[in-house]
Every structure is written in structure tokens, then in C-alpha cells.
Enzyme design. Structure first.
Site, mmCIF file in Angstrom:
data_model
loop_
_atom_site.group_PDB
_atom_site.id
_atom_site.type_symbol
_atom_site.label_atom_id
_atom_site.label_comp_id
_atom_site.label_asym_id
_atom_site.label_seq_id
_atom_site.Cartn_x
_atom_site.Cartn_y
_atom_site.Cartn_z
ATOM 1 N N SER A 285 119.352 -30.005 49.677
ATOM 2 C CA SER A 285 119.978 -31.293 50.033
ATOM 3 C C SER A 285 119.264 -32.403 49.261
ATOM 4 C CB SER A 285 119.878 -31.516 51.536
ATOM 5 O OG SER A 285 118.525 -31.509 51.916
ATOM 6 N N ASP B 22 125.902 -43.381 52.748
ATOM 7 C CA ASP B 22 126.551 -43.152 51.452
ATOM 8 C C ASP B 22 127.715 -44.123 51.223
ATOM 9 O OD1 ASP B 22 125.157 -41.229 49.991
ATOM 10 O OD2 ASP B 22 125.921 -39.613 51.246
ATOM 11 N N GLU C 253 133.650 -36.505 49.362
ATOM 12 C CA GLU C 253 132.303 -35.930 49.350
ATOM 13 C C GLU C 253 132.082 -35.157 50.641
ATOM 14 O OE1 GLU C 253 128.982 -38.745 49.278
ATOM 15 O OE2 GLU C 253 127.619 -37.095 49.770
ATOM 16 N N THR D 151 118.030 -21.266 35.970
ATOM 17 C CA THR D 151 119.457 -21.445 36.278
ATOM 18 C C THR D 151 119.909 -20.593 37.467
ATOM 19 O OG1 THR D 151 120.189 -19.674 34.804
ATOM 20 C CG2 THR D 151 119.973 -21.865 33.837
ATOM 21 N N GLN E 15 123.434 -20.389 39.832
ATOM 22 C CA GLN E 15 124.339 -19.226 39.859
ATOM 23 C C GLN E 15 124.604 -18.787 41.301
ATOM 24 O OE1 GLN E 15 123.125 -16.004 37.197
ATOM 25 N NE2 GLN E 15 121.883 -17.444 36.045
ATOM 26 N N CYS F 23 119.287 -60.810 61.007
ATOM 27 C CA CYS F 23 119.607 -60.325 62.349
ATOM 28 C C CYS F 23 118.393 -60.482 63.277
ATOM 29 C CB CYS F 23 120.135 -58.900 62.272
ATOM 30 S SG CYS F 23 121.226 -58.510 63.655
ATOM 31 N N GLN G 75 116.456 -63.881 64.694
ATOM 32 C CA GLN G 75 116.125 -64.122 66.107
ATOM 33 C C GLN G 75 114.621 -64.400 66.245
ATOM 34 O OE1 GLN G 75 117.706 -60.635 68.121
ATOM 35 N NE2 GLN G 75 119.833 -61.189 67.665
ATOM 36 N N GLU H 19 116.004 -59.385 75.158
ATOM 37 C CA GLU H 19 115.894 -57.986 74.737
ATOM 38 C C GLU H 19 114.460 -57.476 74.947
ATOM 39 O OE1 GLU H 19 116.996 -57.210 70.608
ATOM 40 O OE2 GLU H 19 116.676 -55.060 70.829
ATOM 41 N N ARG I 255 123.741 -57.142 69.635
ATOM 42 C CA ARG I 255 124.180 -57.467 71.002
ATOM 43 C C ARG I 255 123.695 -58.837 71.451
ATOM 44 N NH1 ARG I 255 125.889 -52.477 72.796
ATOM 45 N NH2 ARG I 255 124.681 -50.729 72.006
ATOM 46 N N HIS J 276 124.469 -59.310 58.476
ATOM 47 C CA HIS J 276 123.757 -58.454 57.517
ATOM 48 C C HIS J 276 124.317 -58.647 56.109
ATOM 49 C CE1 HIS J 276 121.308 -56.054 60.284
ATOM 50 N NE2 HIS J 276 122.283 -56.241 61.138
ATOM 51 N N GLU K 19 123.094 -57.974 53.332
ATOM 52 C CA GLU K 19 122.771 -56.865 52.408
ATOM 53 C C GLU K 19 123.930 -55.877 52.280
ATOM 54 O OE1 GLU K 19 121.537 -57.308 55.424
ATOM 55 O OE2 GLU K 19 121.047 -55.427 56.461
HETATM 56 N N1 GLN Z 1 118.278 -56.110 68.458
HETATM 57 C C1 GLN Z 1 118.979 -57.289 68.070
HETATM 58 C C2 GLN Z 1 120.348 -57.395 68.725
HETATM 59 O O1 GLN Z 1 120.883 -56.432 69.209
HETATM 60 C C3 GLN Z 1 119.121 -57.341 66.562
HETATM 61 C C4 GLN Z 1 119.991 -56.269 65.997
HETATM 62 C C5 GLN Z 1 119.847 -56.100 64.519
HETATM 63 O O2 GLN Z 1 118.875 -56.563 63.914
HETATM 64 N N2 GLN Z 1 120.775 -55.411 63.910
HETATM 65 O O3 GLN Z 1 120.911 -58.466 68.751
#
Ligand code: GLN
Length: 538
Positions: free
Chosen positions: A18, A76, A146, A194, A198, A386, A390, A410, A467, A512, A514
Site C-alpha cells: 500500500s 485522496d 480508483e 520485477t 509479476q 477553525c 477559536q 468544548e 460544531r 477550512h 486549505e
Molecule cells: N472543535 C472545534 C469545533 O467543533 C473546531 C473544529 C475544527 O477545527 N475543525 O467547532
């Protein structure tokens, strides 16, 4: 009867071991076909039984990639988006768990009319339905599928059986089987071997699949004779053994595939007529990844720092943003629990920017708060994502707003200053999977802010997975003590982003970013954050 098919189907399986990079291989094929003008997409079929990776620990599964339509999917899919620049949706990832769930729900509804429900044909038919669904929904020229895991895995068998049958459903000329294998270098013998390839192909043959193309992962260049030997023993044409040597960057992989004419071979075999390939933009970005003109160090303060897969999209977003700034971003991984004990001077004095990423639970929080304070007080560019955002709000409330022990509900109960709190819509939810605030939401941006400078737009859309939120009861108090709330969700009036005024670049976002960065479209916030870090270094 063979169905008429507009779409060509390319199946990607993996053998020997893998972690060979099937996802990158599938994404690279996708990019090459897209750059030849074809409409392509990718579907990941995962053999595990969880309905999705959303409830799995990052230590087990790495990052959970969130799609526009709010599905929690395999990482992925992030590679697919970053390479082919197409939004993946819920339908682009199916697990065995989902397949069985659908079949069993139908069974309970009596849809099988008293028949015995079996892996073949009921599970295999459901798998094929999902493949057809993606192809038809998006009206594709080519769909790459995939298959997760390694050929020979017990749990992968229904998928392999489905793709074997598929050829006879849509016709030989519309399917192509690509198998990724490994050609190990045995140092003691000084030779590439190889035999594992095979064996792996034999495994596939036993299951009824003859691969058309072999992609051979290797550390060393595979000599012509070895390629010919592989071709001979595995019944593939000589030119169809493609070498995939380790690269310094994954973004070089499609360029290597193209050098080996992989896209020509695929189009030829599938009878696809296309325009000339255009890889110039891609090559430009790869150039600055490989030969940057500057370097900058960014500290990532998190709790899963030993597990880089947990922050996959962030790592990739920095590669894109680095290239856009013609710089190499060196990531310095800082364990927030260690930071709490050693202190920020010890661990953060070398970096030119600090990022606190997303996360769950209270472990390491105090260390993250120290990192935020250090960035704020020392004018170090800061990016909070995120949970990171906070943390920035909590730190500001405590140390600037004078709200002693301010926190998120939290992490602590009975708070005097619950500046971060569970969202109203979350309060009644008990079930775990797929119940967070998930997917793309709009955010209205205040003019004149760093956010506006980055996006140059009034309204943006970004993906969420959380959340908790900034508690609306504290909006006025936080603003009064100087925190800039630069972006809000227009429907729910939720605080989506925060900034500081007297600071070179200090931005926190509830979403997010990213997840939406792509090599040829680096994310504007990452781009500006890296730019600020370069300026800080100077
Ligand atoms: N734990 C936080 C929430 O639920 C931040 C979540 C996160 O960073 N994705 O709001």
C-alpha cells in the site's frame, strides 16, 4: 447486452504494497486528460466498512476531506481537486459500508422481492450503479475509478469483481485497466526486482482482470530490459510499462507520465480524439516548487504533528502558496503540549509565521493559546484555522478583553465567559457521523480588511467542519475591545473570520481554506500569509 457509452472508464488498482500513491497516479492521469480538453472526474471506492471517514480518528485515516456538498471523504479526493481543479462531491467517494447500507435498506423495504441477497450480483450491481451515476451525472468523457487497498485484500474483492464485469457492460473499447505496482531495489544484490510485479499481476489475472497499463513505482530508473521482462511476463505491450520514479514533489508526477507518453497511450487505447495537451501553467508552478528563490519558516502548532497526513491539505496549500511567492515554505512542526511546557520563546523564536490548525478536544489547547499570544505580541504573521481561530478569540478575550478564564464550552463547563459555544442547531444533535456544520457556506466580507485584500470580493464561499462558533452574545464586547470581525455568514449572522488592526497580518477563519487550494489556483489567504511571513523575515 452492451450499454452504449459516451464515457470511457479507467480503473486504477494497486498491488504489492500500500501507499504507492494510487491517488496521485489517478489524479495525474486526470490532469493529463483534462489538459487535453476532456471532461474528466474521479471516483474513489474504499473497501472499509465505515460509512465515511468522518468518525475515524486522524491517527487512523489522516485528514477528512470535506466536499462542497458537505460530505466527509477520503483524503485522496483532496489530491483529485488539487490536480484536476474540479469540485468533488459526495458521489465521488463510496465505501463498502455505504454500498452495504444501500443494499440492506432496499432489502428491508422488500425491493428484492423475497430473493436471496448476495455479494454477486446485489453488492456488485450497486457498485456498478455508483460508477454509472457519477459518469452520467457529470456527463463525462472519462471517469477514473480508483480502488482503495491492494489487490488480494479480502475486503476489496467485490470491487474487483465489479470492475471485471464492467468491461462487458460497456464494451472492451470503453474500459482501461491501469495497475500500479512496486519494483523494489535490493541493495545487497544491486538490482531492481520485477518478481513482486509479476505476482501482483498474477493476482489480478486470477480475479479475471488483465491490466492494459502498468505503472511501476521505483527508487531507481528501470532499465529497458527490466521493463521488457515485466511486459513479457505480465502480457502487456512493451510501451505500456510506465516508470514512476520517486520525485521531489508529487506535482512533477503528471509531467513524468506525460514524458513517458502515458496520455497518448490512454487516448489511443480508448479511441479518444483530443486537442493538444497544454501543461504550461502547471509547469510554471512546478518550476518554483523545485527552484524557489527565497525560503520562509512557518510553525504549525497542533497536536497530531507526528502524523502529517492529518494536515494534508494544509501542507499542500503551503506548497501552492510558496510557489506563487516563488518561495519554499519550510514547515516547522510544533507539538502544542510540548509548547505549553517549554514555552514559546524556546519553540517559536525561529519561525516567520505561525499557523494553528483545526482540531477537536482540549488536549494541547493551552499551548495553542500561548502560540497565539506570542504571535500577537511579537507582530509575527498569524493564521488560525477553525479551532485555531477559536483559540485566537479565546486568547484575545482573556488577555486583551480582560475576560479571565474565557474559554470554549468544548473544553470547559460552567464558564463565566463562554466566548466560543456550541452552535444553536448543534445543541439537539446526538448522532455522531455527518452531523457537524459541513460543506460550503457564504461569507460576507468587510471592505478594507486583510480578508478583502486577499479575496478582492464582497462575498466568498468556503467549506466548514465544526460544531462550535463565536458566541453571538459576545460580538459587541469583542468588537469593543478591538477585535475585527471581518467576515460574517449572512444567513445566520455567524462570525466566520477575525483580524487584528495593529498587526502586520493576523487572521482567523472558522472555515477550512486549505480545502480549496489548488496548484494552479493557490488559495488567496495562504498566498498572503506566506507573503506576510516573507516580509517578516526581511
Ligand atoms: N472543535 C472545534 C469545533 O467543533 C473546531 C473544529 C475544527 O477545527 N475543525 O467547532
Amino acid at each position: 447486452m452492451v450499454k452504449k457509452s459516451k464515457t470511457k472508464y479507467i480503473f486504477v488498482t494497486g498491488g504489492v504494497v500500500s501507499a504507492l500513491g494510487k491517488g496521485i497516479a489517478a489524479a495525474s492521469i486526470g490532469l493529463l486528460l483534462k489538459q487535453r480538453g476532456l471532461k474528466v472526474s474521479i471516483l474513489k471506492l474504499d473497501p472499509y466498512l465505515n460509512l465515511d471517514p468522518g468518525t475515524m480518528s486522524p491517527t487512523q485515516h489522516g485528514e477528512v476531506f470535506v466536499t462542497e456538498d458537505g460530505a466527509e471523504t477520503d483524503l485522496d479526493l483532496g489530491h483529485y481537486e488539487r490536480f484536476i481543479d474540479v469540485n468533488m462531491m459526495k458521489m465521488n467517494n463510496a465505501t463498502s459500508g455505504q454500498i452495504y447500507d444501500t443494499v440492506l435498506t432496499k432489502e428491508r423495504k422488500g425491493e428484492y422481492l423475497g430473493g436471496t441477497v448476495q455479494v454477486v450480483p446485489h453488492i456488485t450491481n450497486e457498485i456498478k450503479e455508483r460508477i454509472f451515476f457519477v459518469a452520467n451525472e457529470s456527463n463525462l468523457d472519462a471517469l477514473i475509478i480508483e480502488i482503495g487497498g491492494t489487490v488480494g485484500d479480502i475486503e476489496g474483492l467485490p470491487f474487483i469483481e465489479s470492475i471485471r464485469q464492467f468491461k462487458y457492460d460497456v464494451g472492451v473499447q470503453n474500459t482501461l485497466y491501469v495497475h500500479l505496482t512496486y519494483v523494489p531495489y535490493i541493495a545487497a544484490a544491486g538490482e531492481l526486482k520485477t518478481k513482486p510485479t509479476q505476482h501482483s499481476v498474477k493476482n489480478l489475472l486470477e480475479l479475471g482482470i488483465q491490466p492494459d497499463i502498468l505503472i511501476a513505482r521505483t527508487e531507481k530508473t528501470i532499465p529497458k530490459e527490466a521493463k521488457e521482462k515485466i511486459a513479457l511476463f505480465c502480457n502487456v505491450e512493451k510501451g505500456c510499462v510506465i516508470e514512476a520514479k520517486d520525485q521531489s514533489t508529487i506535482y512533477q508526477v503528471p509531467l513524468e507520465f506525460h514524458n513517458y507518453k502515458l496520455d497518448d497511450i490512454i487516448c489511443d487505447k480508448l479511441g479518444l480524439e483530443t486537442k493538444e495537451i497544454n501543461l504550461s501553467a502547471w509547469e510554471q508552478y512546478v518550476k518554483y516548487i523545485k527552484t524557489p528563490v527565497d525560503r520562509v519558516k512557518i510553525g504549525i502548532v497542533g497536536k497530531y504533528i507526528g502524523l502529517k497526513d492529518s494536515y494534508k491539505s494544509i501542507i499542500e496549500a503551503f506548497i501552492h502558496a510558496g510557489s506563487a511567492n516563488k518561495s519554499k515554505v519550510e514547515l516547522v512542526w510544533i507539538n502544542s503540549e510540548e509548547l505549553e511546557h517549554s514555552g514559546p520563546d524556546e519553540m517559536l523564536s525561529e519561525v516567520h509565521g505561525i499557523l494553528v490548525p483545526g482540531g477537536f478536544g482540549d488536549r494541547g489547547i493551552e499551548g495553542k493559546l500561548l502560540a497565539v499570544k506570542y504571535a500577537r505580541e511579537n507582530d509575527i504573521p498569524f493564521f488560525g484555522i477553525c479551532l485555531g481561530m477559536q483559540c485566537a478569540v479565546i486568547e484575545y478575550a482573556r488577555n486583551v478583553g480582560g475576560m479571565k478564564n474565557a474559554n470554549s464550552t468544548e473544553f470547559a463547563r460552567k464558564l463565566k465567559y463562554p466566548v466560543i459555544d456550541l452552535m444553536a442547531e448543534q445543541k439537539k444533535i446526538k448522532k455522531k457521523g455527518g452531523t457537524m456544520r459541513l460543506g460550503a457556506f457564504d461569507c460576507q466580507i468587510e471592505k478594507g480588511t486583510n480578508l478583502y485584500k486577499a479575496y478582492k470580493k464582497d462575498v466568498i464561499s468556503e467549506r466548514h467542519r465544526h460544531r462550535f462558533e463565536v458566541n453571538n452574545d459576545y460580538i459587541n464586547t469583542l468588537e469593543d475591545c478591538g477585535l475585527i470581525l471581518s467576515g460574517k455568514n449572512p444567513e445566520l449572522n455567524l462570525v466566520e473570520t477575525i483580524e487584528l488592526a495593529d498587526h502586520p497580518w493576523f487572521v482567523g477563519v472558522q472555515f477550512h481554506p486549505e480545502l480549496k487550494s489548488r496548484l494552479t489556483k493557490p488559495h488567496p489567504l495562504f498566498k498572503d500569509f506566506v507573503k506576510a511571513a516573507i516580509n517578516f523575515k526581511k
